[in-house]
Design a protein around this motif. Structure first.
Motif, mmCIF file in Angstrom:
data_model
loop_
_atom_site.group_PDB
_atom_site.id
_atom_site.type_symbol
_atom_site.label_atom_id
_atom_site.label_comp_id
_atom_site.label_asym_id
_atom_site.label_seq_id
_atom_site.Cartn_x
_atom_site.Cartn_y
_atom_site.Cartn_z
ATOM 1 N N GLY A 280 0.699 -1.220 0.071
ATOM 2 C CA GLY A 280 -0.122 -0.121 0.008
ATOM 3 C C GLY A 280 0.892 1.252 -0.138
ATOM 4 N N THR A 281 2.008 0.956 -0.340
ATOM 5 C CA THR A 281 3.074 2.294 -0.433
ATOM 6 C C THR A 281 3.956 2.107 -1.508
ATOM 7 N N SER A 282 4.981 3.112 -1.533
ATOM 8 C CA SER A 282 6.027 2.776 -2.495
ATOM 9 C C SER A 282 7.152 1.978 -2.170
ATOM 10 N N ALA A 283 7.859 1.111 -2.928
ATOM 11 C CA ALA A 283 9.054 0.514 -2.593
ATOM 12 C C ALA A 283 10.008 1.073 -1.837
ATOM 13 N N LEU A 284 10.255 2.417 -2.072
ATOM 14 C CA LEU A 284 11.063 3.050 -1.281
ATOM 15 C C LEU A 284 10.719 3.154 0.164
ATOM 16 N N ARG A 285 9.495 3.693 0.339
ATOM 17 C CA ARG A 285 8.877 3.694 1.644
ATOM 18 C C ARG A 285 8.889 2.584 2.436
#
Length: 330
Positions: A280-285
């Protein structure tokens, strides 16, 4: 003479390339693209193993590993981890080469190399297993992941269909109960391959296991679905839906995959897509959450045999953090 011995070790302990084909393993073929992906992963792993055991130096092995395409380079480093561990264990060197590699060129790929050590242990008799004391006390549980993957991949009937669970995995001593769970995380990762990246098949396999084992199995599947790929957005959304109450564990595995990819500078579009859907969020986050919630040195020093290792505390923190973000609900 040394090169002859390295070649002999490769021949004795390495699966033949045909052993990694879906046909040979009896795994279903979802489509031509999934088949090519999974078989290329196997080929890349074996290439990495060969680079490790046949090269005359770690520098030469690294040079050869770096020629592998980005999407499959991590799997090659995983194979190299197995190869170096095999050489070390057979020489009773307490993982000297492996630790040297981890302190240098292999540092960016440490997650995958630790998993590779588990592959080596699955192929070697227990009296050759290395001491756990020389390994990172947090990441050593990835060794169990590698062991579990190997067993489910090559002994599928026993470990998947008959749902065999190691009765007493006493490495490291005093953590037998959690060791079985860590092995399950590797089995869950293997199920993505055993099921041919087909979400219906993979989730049916997981849901056939006893309920207590499913959270760790879903975590492993989330890692594999993100790291290896093989499913479009619609199938990833279905995977998340079917995980149900285990969606946070699925997301935690996905976050681990994102962290491993980003740490090694190997992020690919399919990793980003899977993280967006499963975490539910970016890979970086997601990767940043893994780093932000990593246990402290004090926590690691305080852990005691018989208690839940802080590695599991870490995994729970990641799952809880993803839930707090609002992207993952149980």
């Amino acid at each position: 003479m040394a090169s002859v011995l390295r070649s002999l070790r490769k021949r004795i302990l390495t699966p033949h390339i045909r052993e990694t084909t879906l046909e040979r393993r009896g795994f279903p073929v979802k489509n031509a693209a999934a088949k090519e992906l999974l078989e290329t992963v196997g080929e890349s792993f074996l290439a990495g193993y060969a680079h490790a055991v046949e090269s005359g130096s770690l520098a030469e092995a690294e040079q050869r590993l770096e020629q592998v395409p980005a999407r499959f380079k991590g799997f090659a480093y995983e194979g190299a981890g197995m190869g170096l561990a095999v050489l070390d264990c057979m020489a009773f060197s307490d993982l000297r080469r492996t630790r040297q590699f981890l302190s240098g060129a292999g540092d960016r790929h440490n997650y995958m190399i630790y998993v590779g050590i588990g592959w080596a242990m699955a192929r070697l008799p227990r009296f050759l297993w290395p001491s756990s004391r020389r390994l990172d006390p947090l990441l050593l549980w990835l060794v169990h992941d590698g062991y579990g993957f190997h067993q489910a991949y090559f002994h599928t009937r026993r470990y998947v269909h008959e749902q065999y669970q190691e009765p007493r995995f006493s490495w490291p001593a005093g953590y037998e109960s959690y060791a079985a769970r860590a092995v399950d995380q590797g089995i869950g990762r293997a199920l993505w391959f055993v099921g041919g990246t087909d979400v219906d098949r993979v989730t049916a396999l997981i849901d056939g296991f006893p309920p207590a084992r499913r959270p760790d199995l879903y975590a492993g599947t989330g890692l594999a679905a993100t790291y290896a790929g093989g499913a479009p957005e619609s199938e990833l959304r279905e995977l998340r839906r079917r995980a149900g109450d285990h969606a946070p564990q699925l997301a935690q595995g996905s976050a681990f995959a994102a962290e491993a990819r980003i740490r090694a500078d190997l992020l690919c579009p399919h990793n980003e897509l899977a993280a967006q859907v499963l975490c539910g969020t970016s890979a970086l986050r997601a990767a940043t959450l893994c780093r932000e919630t990593r246990p402290s040195a004090q926590e690691l020093a305080a852990q005691q045999p018989g208690a839940l290792p802080v590695y599991e505390t870490w995994r729970a923190r990641i799952a809880d953090s993803l839930h707090t973000l609002g992207g993952v609900t149980p």
